[in-house]
Scaffold this motif. Structure first.
Motif, mmCIF file in Angstrom:
data_model
loop_
_atom_site.group_PDB
_atom_site.id
_atom_site.type_symbol
_atom_site.label_atom_id
_atom_site.label_comp_id
_atom_site.label_asym_id
_atom_site.label_seq_id
_atom_site.Cartn_x
_atom_site.Cartn_y
_atom_site.Cartn_z
ATOM 1 N N LEU A 22 0.830 -1.205 0.000
ATOM 2 C CA LEU A 22 0.000 0.000 0.000
ATOM 3 C C LEU A 22 0.869 1.261 0.000
ATOM 4 N N ALA A 23 1.895 1.277 0.820
ATOM 5 C CA ALA A 23 2.777 2.439 0.900
ATOM 6 C C ALA A 23 3.487 2.694 -0.428
ATOM 7 N N ARG A 24 3.944 1.629 -1.059
ATOM 8 C CA ARG A 24 4.634 1.785 -2.355
ATOM 9 C C ARG A 24 3.677 2.361 -3.398
ATOM 10 N N ARG A 25 2.450 1.859 -3.423
ATOM 11 C CA ARG A 25 1.460 2.356 -4.379
ATOM 12 C C ARG A 25 1.130 3.823 -4.099
ATOM 13 N N GLY A 34 3.321 15.233 -8.189
ATOM 14 C CA GLY A 34 4.241 16.339 -7.954
ATOM 15 C C GLY A 34 4.822 16.407 -6.557
ATOM 16 N N ALA A 35 4.515 15.440 -5.721
ATOM 17 C CA ALA A 35 5.085 15.415 -4.374
ATOM 18 C C ALA A 35 6.575 15.083 -4.468
ATOM 19 N N ARG A 36 7.272 15.308 -3.366
ATOM 20 C CA ARG A 36 8.701 14.990 -3.345
ATOM 21 C C ARG A 36 9.029 14.251 -2.047
ATOM 22 N N GLU A 37 10.014 13.379 -2.155
ATOM 23 C CA GLU A 37 10.449 12.632 -0.979
ATOM 24 C C GLU A 37 11.558 13.397 -0.272
ATOM 25 N N ILE A 38 11.475 13.412 1.049
ATOM 26 C CA ILE A 38 12.469 14.067 1.889
ATOM 27 C C ILE A 38 13.055 13.017 2.836
ATOM 28 N N ARG A 91 -2.768 9.328 1.070
ATOM 29 C CA ARG A 91 -1.564 10.051 1.503
ATOM 30 C C ARG A 91 -0.744 9.271 2.526
ATOM 31 N N TRP A 92 -1.226 8.095 2.943
ATOM 32 C CA TRP A 92 -0.456 7.290 3.889
ATOM 33 C C TRP A 92 0.678 6.593 3.170
ATOM 34 N N THR A 93 1.866 6.690 3.715
ATOM 35 C CA THR A 93 3.035 6.025 3.163
ATOM 36 C C THR A 93 4.057 5.823 4.279
ATOM 37 N N THR A 94 5.041 4.995 4.018
ATOM 38 C CA THR A 94 6.076 4.753 5.015
ATOM 39 C C THR A 94 7.261 5.703 4.845
ATOM 40 N N ARG A 95 7.203 6.523 3.858
ATOM 41 C CA ARG A 95 8.271 7.493 3.589
ATOM 42 C C ARG A 95 7.775 8.893 3.927
#
Length: 161
Positions: A22-25, A34-38, A91-95
């Motif tokens: 789920l988090a990967r998806r 357009g989101a970015r990983e921090i 919007r739930w993710t592990t990152r």
């Protein structure tokens, strides 16, 4: 023959794997918007800590008796987990993924800023206690505190811009 401990460990492992899917998806969809990983640099430490925690529970707990009071506490935490996941939705993710949209303020996020981290802290303790693994709960609580310190600090900096 599957013991209650093995059923429990299997449930926890299956749940965690499902959450990773789920988090990967969700991460892919957010990045496409357009989101970015921090703070990706600390993510492998989080994965290693959680994988080690689950492995310790499996190796040391597979033949242990299941504590019904701790299992009941675990069940309550899973209700909290569902509430958190439903509140964040896609919007739930592990990152740490930053989207230029307002933060979610529904569900448990109305009351506390990091309910998912509170849940994880509780699960790191409660899950091994279902199988009487006190030292696993203690050791991984300390390790989890270290990774959460980095994670929450990184998230707060990212959200401040």
């Amino acid at each position: 023959m599957l013991t209650p401990a093995l059923w429990f460990i299997g449930f926890v492992a299956t749940q965690r794997l499902g959450e990773l899917v789920l988090a990967r998806r969700n991460t892919a969809r957010l990045l496409a918007r357009g989101a970015r990983e921090i703070g990706a640099g600390h993510y492998p430490a989080i994965v290693a800590m959680h994988a080690s925690w689950l492995l310790a529970i499996a190796v040391l707990g597979w033949n242990q008796p299941v504590s019904l009071p701790w299992l009941a506490a675990y069940a309550v935490l899973q209700g909290f987990r569902v509430w958190i996941l439903a509140s964040l939705g896609a919007r739930w993710t592990t990152r740490i993924i930053v989207l230029d949209e307002p933060l979610v303020v529904r569900g448990p996020y109305r009351f506390v800023p990091h309910p998912n981290y509170m849940l994880v802290v509780a699960e790191i303790i409660v899950t091994p206690m279902v199988l009487g693994l006190t030292w696993v709960a203690a050791v991984f609580t300390v390790l989890n505190a270290a990774v959460l310190y980095v994670r929450i600090s990184t998230e707060h900096k990212a959200l401040r811009g």
